[in-house]
Design a protein around this motif. Sequence first.
Motif: not given
Length: 377
Positions: A178-181, A355-357, A361-364
């Motif tokens: 997460d870039t924070g942007h 919200r999904v992440l 805790d899964d980027l896929r």
Amino acid sequence: MTYRPTVATAVPDLTMLTLGVEEEYLLLDPDTGENLPVADQVLTALRGSARDQSRQEFRHSMVEMVTPVTADLAELRAQLVTLRRSAADAAEAAGARLVAVGATPLHEPHRTVPDKPRYHAMSRRYGPVAHDPAVCGCHVHVGVPDRELAVQVCNHLRPWLPVVQAITTNSPLHDGVDTGHASWRGMQLERWPSIGPTPYFGSAAEYDRTVDELIAAGVMLDAAMVYWYARPSASYPTVEIRVGDVCPTVDDAVLVAALARALVATVLDDARAGVPAAPVRDCLVSAAHWRAAHDGLDGELIDLRAGGARPAWALVDELFAMVTPALDRHGDLAYAIGQLSRLRREGTGATRQRRVLDRTDDLRAVVDHLAAATVAT
């Protein structure tokens, strides 16, 4: 001299403005989520009108689909549903997933440009900037055939485009974090010298002269490289608003198109009446766009009319109130009310990804969510 579209010789009927939307999508590996360089195969697999409405993009892992011109919002929505579905089917045939996301969320191992003279020229001119990871936008064309009016419309749009940008934010992830942007695409694009807020121009002649000077300075290869957030199109009789990330769903995109048309229609009334656009310093406009890309709708935006930061949704509400008569005139008001209510509940694309992440805790899982949203009807 650069190419200039024909200027209308008579005042056009601008009661009902036409619309067209260009959307860019990523092609991602179904297993790893990484960018997959199969754009040529995808374009080849498209059939019929979908092939005619597709465009090769600057990355081998991107495709662009372009709607026909319409004045009807329901027709625009149907076109986007069909184009996304056609492109998704072609992507699947090429072993990829079509994903509407503003920036590469994981990795892009293959970053060479397609084998076209223009793309090679851009690569030579801009160096590593031209090989940044892929980013995808949503460009809304609104019919304004008179270029003099189009330039004035762009002046009037300047205080409101950060709000439009915030609504579209859909790229919080990059390189697996997460870039924070809310829009990392917005941050990446700032490296290009011809991208950013539209400068204020007193006339179409001043606009044209400035573009010629920028080309002579080497900042742009040609007039097609005017990538300002709003511009009189170099190819069509339109004002093109190109500030937003590609939207995650069709309804997100259609909402942005409806608001963009209503905003253009609203400021067009002032422009035609000779009302000057409010003077806003370029540095403050740039700051407002940075804040929009950073916060999206989950924080604050800069109010370029009154100054200072305010809750993002307060500015969205004021934008909506201002354009309500134009939405009503075009028959878009009920749709816009419903979709803004949904956006308030669900959040932007960036909010939904986070919200999904947070949940998985899964980027896929985020990529799965985005791929499903892309073709949801």
